[in-house]
Scaffold this motif. Structure first.
Motif, short mmCIF file in Angstrom:
data_model
loop_
_atom_site.label_atom_id
_atom_site.label_comp_id
_atom_site.label_asym_id
_atom_site.label_seq_id
_atom_site.Cartn_x
_atom_site.Cartn_y
_atom_site.Cartn_z
N THR A 15 0.83 -1.21 0.00
CA THR A 15 0.00 0.00 0.00
C THR A 15 0.87 1.25 0.00
N MET A 16 1.91 1.27 0.83
CA MET A 16 2.78 2.44 0.88
C MET A 16 3.52 2.63 -0.44
N ARG A 17 3.91 1.54 -1.07
CA ARG A 17 4.57 1.64 -2.37
C ARG A 17 3.61 2.19 -3.43
N MET A 18 2.35 1.82 -3.35
CA MET A 18 1.39 2.37 -4.32
C MET A 18 1.15 3.85 -4.07
N ILE A 19 1.12 4.26 -2.80
CA ILE A 19 0.97 5.69 -2.49
C ILE A 19 2.10 6.49 -3.12
N LEU A 20 3.31 5.90 -3.12
CA LEU A 20 4.50 6.58 -3.62
C LEU A 20 4.76 6.32 -5.11
N GLY A 21 3.86 5.63 -5.78
CA GLY A 21 4.01 5.40 -7.21
C GLY A 21 5.06 4.38 -7.58
N LEU A 22 5.54 3.61 -6.61
CA LEU A 22 6.56 2.60 -6.89
C LEU A 22 5.95 1.29 -7.37
N THR A 23 4.68 1.09 -7.06
CA THR A 23 3.93 -0.07 -7.53
C THR A 23 2.62 0.43 -8.10
N SER A 24 2.25 -0.08 -9.26
CA SER A 24 1.01 0.36 -9.90
C SER A 24 -0.17 -0.44 -9.37
N GLY A 31 -4.31 15.46 -3.19
CA GLY A 31 -5.18 15.47 -4.37
C GLY A 31 -4.52 15.08 -5.67
N ARG A 32 -3.23 14.70 -5.65
CA ARG A 32 -2.53 14.35 -6.88
C ARG A 32 -1.79 13.03 -6.71
N ARG A 33 -1.66 12.30 -7.82
CA ARG A 33 -0.83 11.09 -7.79
C ARG A 33 0.62 11.50 -7.62
N TYR A 34 1.38 10.66 -6.93
CA TYR A 34 2.77 11.00 -6.63
C TYR A 34 3.53 11.36 -7.90
N VAL A 53 6.83 15.23 -0.36
CA VAL A 53 6.68 13.92 0.28
C VAL A 53 8.06 13.38 0.65
N GLY A 54 8.17 12.89 1.88
CA GLY A 54 9.39 12.21 2.31
C GLY A 54 9.03 10.80 2.74
N ALA A 55 9.92 9.84 2.45
CA ALA A 55 9.58 8.45 2.77
C ALA A 55 10.82 7.65 3.15
#
Length: 308
Positions: free
Chosen positions: A43-52, A62-65, A75-77
């Motif tokens: 889930t966290m990877r999808m939030i960060l755009g690392l997994t589709s 309001g925007r995709r990473y 964003v920091g992770a």
């Protein structure tokens, strides 16, 4: 703010994340909990755009990473403390990130000082302990001074001083109005720092509530000893509580202790005892995820215990 809506991820016939919907609001620390394999890291990877995602959306403010104009500043992770080249120094690792984001060199020195790595800034990362690599990952997450932060198992490897420091850091970040999402297997740590918790199991949402709501809903109740239990019981039930008798007292669940006291005061009933029966976050977590834990440990057979 992080908003996840109907987020789903499948790998072939296996569903790892199943229709998740939740919001991580600013100004508080949100704990992200679930058993191994629950889908937290995915889930966290999808939030960060690392997994589709297979379906659904995950957005930050309001925007995709991937569409954020300056992602490091927004964003920091910290997802993996090993995600740094072992041949680079700590300062060099942060410096190339700063250059790519258009950040001044002084910001690198600021975050190294903040996380306690200033003295080893010129050492190669390959010589670092796990705790030092965690600190470097935290420095990387803070580099762009972002308003949204995600940490996956951030205290693994930290010593007691480091854990205490990180607790204070999380509280400070939330107090500054930032959005903070923290995943951890250490229930005590989440109970110590979180204002809100999201619990998932087998990729599905199991709980999304404040720590206060969680305590009120899942505690062993409140032990009440009163001068007149009959009218008090009726008033508590009318307020939505569940009440049962136990050893000359009332056990009240579904209300906070302060609310019970207020009801007794309005009824003119003297209370001789008003004691919350505390339940730890670990116990609540085990109850919530009992049916969603894929790997459950067994007990040692009696024959083996007797040989020990």
């Amino acid at each position: 703010m992080i908003h996840v809506h109907n987020l789903t991820k499948r790998y072939g016939a296996t569903t790892v994340v199943d229709g998740l919907t939740f919001t991580v609001a600013p100004g508080r620390v949100t704990g992200f909990l679930g058993p191994n394999g629950a889908g937290k890291s995915t889930t966290m990877r999808m939030i960060l755009g690392l997994t589709s995602p297979t379906s659904g959306t995950a957005t930050i403010n309001g925007r995709r990473y991937r569409t954020l104009p300056a992602p490091l500043r927004e964003v920091g992770a910290l997802l993996d403390p090993e995600a740094a080249h072992p041949g680079r120094t700590a300062r060099a690792h942060l410096l190339w990130q700063a250059r790519g984001a258009g950040l001044p060199r002084r910001r690198v020195d600021e975050v190294l000082e903040l996380v306690g790595l200033a003295a080893v800034a010129h050492q190669r990362i390959g010589s670092f302990s796990l705790g030092m690599r965690q600190r470097l990952g935290i420095a990387s997450a803070l580099l762009g001074d972002p308003a949204v932060l995600l940490f996956d198992e951030p205290v693994n490897g930290l010593d007691p001083e480091g854990i205490r420091w990180f607790r204070g850091l999380l509280s400070q970040l939330a107090a500054e109005g930032r959005t903070v999402l923290v995943s951890s297997h250490l229930m005590h740590e989440i109970q110590t720092v979180a204002d809100h918790v999201i619990v998932i199991g087998r990729g599905r949402l199991l709980a999304d509530m404040s720590m206060a709501e969680l305590a009120a809903r899942y505690t062993g109740g409140i032990r009440v000893v009163a001068s007149d239990t009959t009218p008090l019981t009726a008033a508590l039930v009318s307020a939505g509580a569940e009440v049962r008798s136990a050893d000359g007292a009332l056990l009240v669940s579904g209300l906070e202790a302060a609310h019970v006291g207020e009801i007794a005061l309005r009824c003119g009933i003297a209370l001789r005892e008003l004691t919350p029966q505390h339940t730890s976050l670990e116990e609540v977590f085990m109850e919530l995820t009992a049916a969603a834990t894929p790997h459950r440990s067994g007990s040692i057979p009696a024959s083996e215990r007797s040989q020990a």
